[in-house]
Design a protein around this motif. Structure first.
Motif, PDB file in Angstrom:
ATOM      1  N   THR A 136      -1.223   7.561   0.891  1.00  0.00           N
ATOM      2  CA  THR A 136      -2.644   7.428   0.543  1.00  0.00           C
ATOM      3  C   THR A 136      -3.249   6.110   0.993  1.00  0.00           C
ATOM      4  O   THR A 136      -4.461   5.977   1.039  1.00  0.00           O
ATOM      5  N   LYS A 137      -2.394   5.147   1.290  1.00  0.00           N
ATOM      6  CA  LYS A 137      -2.823   3.803   1.700  1.00  0.00           C
ATOM      7  C   LYS A 137      -3.553   3.045   0.584  1.00  0.00           C
ATOM      8  O   LYS A 137      -4.143   2.001   0.814  1.00  0.00           O
ATOM      9  N   LYS A 138      -3.511   3.580  -0.645  1.00  0.00           N
ATOM     10  CA  LYS A 138      -4.131   2.883  -1.773  1.00  0.00           C
ATOM     11  C   LYS A 138      -3.302   1.654  -2.124  1.00  0.00           C
ATOM     12  O   LYS A 138      -2.067   1.665  -2.016  1.00  0.00           O
ATOM     13  N   PRO A 139      -3.967   0.577  -2.570  1.00  0.00           N
ATOM     14  CA  PRO A 139      -3.225  -0.630  -2.936  1.00  0.00           C
ATOM     15  C   PRO A 139      -2.359  -0.405  -4.178  1.00  0.00           C
ATOM     16  O   PRO A 139      -2.741   0.348  -5.077  1.00  0.00           O
ATOM     17  N   ILE A 140      -1.209  -1.033  -4.184  1.00  0.00           N
ATOM     18  CA  ILE A 140      -0.296  -0.993  -5.327  1.00  0.00           C
ATOM     19  C   ILE A 140      -0.182  -2.420  -5.858  1.00  0.00           C
ATOM     20  O   ILE A 140       0.154  -3.343  -5.103  1.00  0.00           O
ATOM     21  N   TYR A 141      -0.484  -2.610  -7.134  1.00  0.00           N
ATOM     22  CA  TYR A 141      -0.491  -3.934  -7.741  1.00  0.00           C
ATOM     23  C   TYR A 141       0.624  -4.094  -8.770  1.00  0.00           C
ATOM     24  O   TYR A 141       1.025  -3.130  -9.423  1.00  0.00           O
ATOM     25  N   ARG A 168       0.841  -1.191   0.000  1.00  0.00           N
ATOM     26  CA  ARG A 168       0.000   0.000   0.000  1.00  0.00           C
ATOM     27  C   ARG A 168       0.885   1.253   0.000  1.00  0.00           C
ATOM     28  O   ARG A 168       1.971   1.252   0.592  1.00  0.00           O
ATOM     29  N   HIS A 169       0.398   2.277  -0.652  1.00  0.00           N
ATOM     30  CA  HIS A 169       1.097   3.546  -0.699  1.00  0.00           C
ATOM     31  C   HIS A 169       1.249   4.085   0.723  1.00  0.00           C
ATOM     32  O   HIS A 169       0.304   4.027   1.518  1.00  0.00           O
TER      33      HIS A 169
END
Length: 87
Positions: free
Chosen positions: A39-44, A35-36
């Protein structure tokens, strides 16, 4: 360039036939890398299908094992050509 049978066997054993469905085919997948930090957004990871093929793979693709093997052989031939050229 001929790909040795042992190289094919090893590649299949290391990569595995992913992401296998109940009907025996596989579908494209992406691995969650983390996760970033902010931002805590997932990174794939990039889309992958069959025996580790990534070239021109798009999410939503579904392959038979035969087609996945064909694509793996194309990947191995490309890699072997680079080895032949530079080694």
């Amino acid at each position: 360039t001929s790909i040795p049978a042992e190289a094919i066997r090893l590649n299949k054993s290391f990569e595995g036939f992913h992401k296998k469905r109940d009907d025996g085919q596989c579908e494209a997948y992406q691995t969650l890398l983390g996760r970033h930090k902010i931002t805590k957004k997932p990174i794939y990871d990039i889309p992958t299908c069959g025996y580790g093929t990534t070239k021109n793979v798009r999410m939503g693709m579904v392959w038979t094992e035969e087609y996945a093997t064909q694509r793996m052989m194309e990947d191995l031939a490309e890699a072997a050509a680079f080895v032949d050229q530079y080694v």
